[in-house]
Design a protein around this motif. Structure first.
Motif, PDB file in Angstrom:
ATOM      1  N   ARG A   1       0.870  -1.199   0.039  1.00  0.00           N
ATOM      2  CA  ARG A   1      -0.171  -0.019  -0.067  1.00  0.00           C
ATOM      3  C   ARG A   1       0.845   1.414  -0.045  1.00  0.00           C
ATOM      4  NH1 ARG A   1      -3.047  -0.337   4.907  1.00  0.00           N
ATOM      5  NH2 ARG A   1      -3.081  -2.520   4.148  1.00  0.00           N
ATOM      6  N   LEU A   2       1.864   1.164   0.898  1.00  0.00           N
ATOM      7  CA  LEU A   2       2.871   2.383   0.769  1.00  0.00           C
ATOM      8  C   LEU A   2       3.481   2.635  -0.656  1.00  0.00           C
ATOM      9  CD1 LEU A   2       4.533   4.500   2.347  1.00  0.00           C
ATOM     10  CD2 LEU A   2       6.178   2.480   2.652  1.00  0.00           C
ATOM     11  N   ALA A   3       3.962   1.685  -1.186  1.00  0.00           N
ATOM     12  CA  ALA A   3       4.353   1.855  -2.624  1.00  0.00           C
ATOM     13  C   ALA A   3       3.554   2.396  -3.697  1.00  0.00           C
ATOM     14  CB  ALA A   3       4.708   0.366  -3.143  1.00  0.00           C
ATOM     15  N   VAL A   4       2.402   1.748  -3.610  1.00  0.00           N
ATOM     16  CA  VAL A   4       1.038   2.432  -4.284  1.00  0.00           C
ATOM     17  C   VAL A   4       0.906   3.701  -4.193  1.00  0.00           C
ATOM     18  CG1 VAL A   4      -1.212   2.034  -4.978  1.00  0.00           C
ATOM     19  CG2 VAL A   4       0.334   0.101  -5.004  1.00  0.00           C
TER      20      VAL A   4
ATOM     21  N   LEU B   1       2.655   6.062  -2.711  1.00  0.00           N
ATOM     22  CA  LEU B   1       3.725   7.125  -3.116  1.00  0.00           C
ATOM     23  C   LEU B   1       4.154   7.094  -4.503  1.00  0.00           C
ATOM     24  CD1 LEU B   1       6.626   6.091  -0.498  1.00  0.00           C
ATOM     25  CD2 LEU B   1       5.505   8.285  -0.783  1.00  0.00           C
ATOM     26  N   LEU B   2       3.652   5.919  -5.399  1.00  0.00           N
ATOM     27  CA  LEU B   2       4.092   6.091  -6.734  1.00  0.00           C
ATOM     28  C   LEU B   2       2.934   6.364  -7.910  1.00  0.00           C
ATOM     29  CD1 LEU B   2       6.575   3.187  -6.658  1.00  0.00           C
ATOM     30  CD2 LEU B   2       7.026   5.757  -6.332  1.00  0.00           C
ATOM     31  N   ALA B   3       1.633   6.066  -7.461  1.00  0.00           N
ATOM     32  CA  ALA B   3       0.534   5.988  -8.146  1.00  0.00           C
ATOM     33  C   ALA B   3       0.421   7.411  -8.876  1.00  0.00           C
ATOM     34  CB  ALA B   3      -0.842   5.691  -7.450  1.00  0.00           C
ATOM     35  N   TRP B   4       0.667   8.361  -8.523  1.00  0.00           N
ATOM     36  CA  TRP B   4       0.531   9.753  -9.366  1.00  0.00           C
ATOM     37  C   TRP B   4       1.851   9.966  -9.942  1.00  0.00           C
ATOM     38  CZ3 TRP B   4      -3.848  11.405 -10.623  1.00  0.00           C
ATOM     39  CH2 TRP B   4      -4.996  11.070  -9.988  1.00  0.00           C
ATOM     40  N   SER B   5       3.035   9.900  -9.208  1.00  0.00           N
ATOM     41  CA  SER B   5       4.198  10.527  -9.834  1.00  0.00           C
ATOM     42  C   SER B   5       4.976   9.460 -10.514  1.00  0.00           C
ATOM     43  CB  SER B   5       5.272  10.758  -8.654  1.00  0.00           C
ATOM     44  OG  SER B   5       5.465   9.641  -7.792  1.00  0.00           O
ATOM     45  N   MET B   6       4.804   8.227 -10.625  1.00  0.00           N
ATOM     46  CA  MET B   6       5.715   7.214 -11.447  1.00  0.00           C
ATOM     47  C   MET B   6       4.580   5.990 -11.709  1.00  0.00           C
ATOM     48  SD  MET B   6       9.350   7.219  -9.819  1.00  0.00           S
ATOM     49  CE  MET B   6      10.436   8.787 -10.062  1.00  0.00           C
ATOM     50  N   PRO B   7       3.422   6.259 -12.115  1.00  0.00           N
ATOM     51  CA  PRO B   7       2.507   5.063 -12.460  1.00  0.00           C
ATOM     52  C   PRO B   7       3.017   4.020 -13.044  1.00  0.00           C
ATOM     53  CG  PRO B   7       1.845   7.155 -13.805  1.00  0.00           C
ATOM     54  CD  PRO B   7       2.850   7.523 -12.640  1.00  0.00           C
ATOM     55  N   GLY B   8       3.943   4.317 -14.130  1.00  0.00           N
ATOM     56  CA  GLY B   8       4.545   2.910 -14.758  1.00  0.00           C
ATOM     57  C   GLY B   8       5.421   1.815 -13.956  1.00  0.00           C
ATOM     58  N   LEU B   9       5.920   2.715 -12.679  1.00  0.00           N
ATOM     59  CA  LEU B   9       6.503   1.875 -11.929  1.00  0.00           C
ATOM     60  C   LEU B   9       5.702   1.028 -10.787  1.00  0.00           C
ATOM     61  CD1 LEU B   9       9.939   3.604 -11.604  1.00  0.00           C
ATOM     62  CD2 LEU B   9       9.349   1.557 -12.899  1.00  0.00           C
ATOM     63  N   ALA B  10       4.749   1.749 -10.372  1.00  0.00           N
ATOM     64  CA  ALA B  10       3.890   1.511  -9.331  1.00  0.00           C
ATOM     65  C   ALA B  10       3.667   0.117  -8.944  1.00  0.00           C
ATOM     66  CB  ALA B  10       2.723   2.464  -9.105  1.00  0.00           C
TER      67      ALA B  10
ATOM     68  N   ASP C   1       5.080  -2.697 -10.409  1.00  0.00           N
ATOM     69  CA  ASP C   1       6.150  -3.490 -10.381  1.00  0.00           C
ATOM     70  C   ASP C   1       6.683  -3.310  -8.746  1.00  0.00           C
ATOM     71  OD1 ASP C   1       5.760  -4.321 -12.926  1.00  0.00           O
ATOM     72  OD2 ASP C   1       7.411  -3.274 -13.610  1.00  0.00           O
ATOM     73  N   VAL C   2       6.819  -2.015  -8.469  1.00  0.00           N
ATOM     74  CA  VAL C   2       7.533  -1.893  -7.200  1.00  0.00           C
ATOM     75  C   VAL C   2       6.649  -2.454  -5.924  1.00  0.00           C
ATOM     76  CG1 VAL C   2       8.147  -0.058  -5.530  1.00  0.00           C
ATOM     77  CG2 VAL C   2       8.689   0.200  -8.050  1.00  0.00           C
ATOM     78  N   ALA C   3       5.290  -2.244  -6.080  1.00  0.00           N
ATOM     79  CA  ALA C   3       4.643  -2.828  -4.860  1.00  0.00           C
ATOM     80  C   ALA C   3       4.637  -4.294  -4.969  1.00  0.00           C
ATOM     81  CB  ALA C   3       2.894  -2.347  -5.501  1.00  0.00           C
ATOM     82  N   LEU C   4       4.766  -5.035  -6.182  1.00  0.00           N
ATOM     83  CA  LEU C   4       4.779  -6.426  -6.141  1.00  0.00           C
ATOM     84  C   LEU C   4       6.030  -6.938  -5.573  1.00  0.00           C
ATOM     85  CD1 LEU C   4       3.694  -8.949  -7.191  1.00  0.00           C
ATOM     86  CD2 LEU C   4       4.860  -8.762  -9.399  1.00  0.00           C
ATOM     87  N   VAL C   5       7.115  -6.203  -5.895  1.00  0.00           N
ATOM     88  CA  VAL C   5       8.572  -6.585  -5.349  1.00  0.00           C
ATOM     89  C   VAL C   5       8.715  -6.172  -3.874  1.00  0.00           C
ATOM     90  CG1 VAL C   5      11.091  -6.022  -5.399  1.00  0.00           C
ATOM     91  CG2 VAL C   5       9.528  -6.503  -7.607  1.00  0.00           C
ATOM     92  N   VAL C   6       8.071  -5.033  -3.415  1.00  0.00           N
ATOM     93  CA  VAL C   6       8.127  -4.624  -1.947  1.00  0.00           C
ATOM     94  C   VAL C   6       7.491  -5.828  -1.139  1.00  0.00           C
ATOM     95  CG1 VAL C   6       7.208  -3.181  -0.445  1.00  0.00           C
ATOM     96  CG2 VAL C   6       8.702  -2.321  -2.325  1.00  0.00           C
ATOM     97  N   ALA C   7       6.086  -6.206  -1.754  1.00  0.00           N
ATOM     98  CA  ALA C   7       5.568  -7.023  -0.798  1.00  0.00           C
ATOM     99  C   ALA C   7       6.043  -8.599  -0.857  1.00  0.00           C
ATOM    100  CB  ALA C   7       3.920  -7.234  -1.793  1.00  0.00           C
TER     101      ALA C   7
ATOM    102  N   ILE D   1      11.204   3.441   0.679  1.00  0.00           N
ATOM    103  CA  ILE D   1      11.095   3.793  -0.571  1.00  0.00           C
ATOM    104  C   ILE D   1      11.503   5.153  -0.813  1.00  0.00           C
ATOM    105  CG2 ILE D   1       9.300   3.871  -2.474  1.00  0.00           C
ATOM    106  CD1 ILE D   1       7.619   1.975  -0.803  1.00  0.00           C
ATOM    107  N   ALA D   2      12.363   5.130  -1.971  1.00  0.00           N
ATOM    108  CA  ALA D   2      13.018   6.778  -2.364  1.00  0.00           C
ATOM    109  C   ALA D   2      12.687   6.817  -3.796  1.00  0.00           C
ATOM    110  CB  ALA D   2      14.611   6.519  -2.033  1.00  0.00           C
ATOM    111  N   ARG D   3      12.089   7.797  -4.156  1.00  0.00           N
ATOM    112  CA  ARG D   3      11.840   8.112  -5.497  1.00  0.00           C
ATOM    113  C   ARG D   3      13.059   9.115  -6.087  1.00  0.00           C
ATOM    114  NH1 ARG D   3       6.132  10.908  -5.534  1.00  0.00           N
ATOM    115  NH2 ARG D   3       6.986  11.786  -3.594  1.00  0.00           N
ATOM    116  N   TYR D   4      13.490   8.658  -7.316  1.00  0.00           N
ATOM    117  CA  TYR D   4      14.470   9.484  -7.720  1.00  0.00           C
ATOM    118  C   TYR D   4      14.242  10.012  -9.249  1.00  0.00           C
ATOM    119  CZ  TYR D   4      17.374   7.550  -4.266  1.00  0.00           C
ATOM    120  OH  TYR D   4      17.957   7.037  -2.999  1.00  0.00           O
ATOM    121  N   GLU D   5      14.938  11.046  -9.846  1.00  0.00           N
ATOM    122  CA  GLU D   5      14.556  11.650 -10.815  1.00  0.00           C
ATOM    123  C   GLU D   5      14.271  10.396 -12.092  1.00  0.00           C
ATOM    124  OE1 GLU D   5      16.744  14.475 -14.218  1.00  0.00           O
ATOM    125  OE2 GLU D   5      17.080  15.219 -11.955  1.00  0.00           O
TER     126      GLU D   5
END
Length: 136
Positions: A22-25, A27-36, A38-44, A62-66
């Motif tokens: 949930r944290l990954a989704v 943090l990333l759903a709006w800023s990096m939707p193309g990664l959300a 995959d990241v959520a699956l791997v983190v879980a 979780i750290a977002r970078y450029e």
């Protein structure tokens, strides 16, 4: 430089893998939707591995970078041997029909790169990096 960092302690969570996903989704759903996803699956998966094989999950970061995202999951085991065996290409005991033992293959398939190192004062930390195809 990171745009946003989040570190969450998981030791007292009833369902740590669900909380980490949930944290990954969030943090990333709006800023990096193309990664959300995959990241959520791997983190879980990493949190579930820490829970099942690593003495329990201690924290997730979780750290977002450029150009992508880096996630870390630290367990309380202090034992990196099983994970480093996987990185060296040694079999880690997964049978073809087993319900467990394929999680590191999943991490390897989805993350751009990943590594493991001992955590201080005890535990192991797995770091998985995801690069966004949209930002390259």
């Amino acid at each position: 430089m990171a745009r946003a960092d989040m570190l969450l302690r998981l030791a007292d969570e009833e369902k740590p893998a669900a909380v980490a996903r949930r944290l990954a989704v969030v943090l990333l759903a709006w800023s990096m939707p193309g990664l959300a996803d995959d990241v959520a699956l791997v983190v879980a998966e990493l949190v579930a591995n820490a829970e099942g094989h690593g003495g329990g999950p201690a924290e997730v970061g979780i750290a977002r970078y450029e150009r992508g995202v880096a996630v870390t999951v630290t367990d309380r085991s202090g034992d990196c041997e099983r994970i480093t065996d996987f990185l060296r290409g040694k079999p880690v005991g997964a049978e073809s029909m087993a319900e467990s033992g394929r999680g590191l293959n999943l991490v390897d398939a989805y993350a751009t790169e990943w590594s493991v190192e001992p955590a201080f004062p005890a535990g192991a930390t797995v770091t998985a990096v995801f690069r966004s195809a949209d930002l390259t």
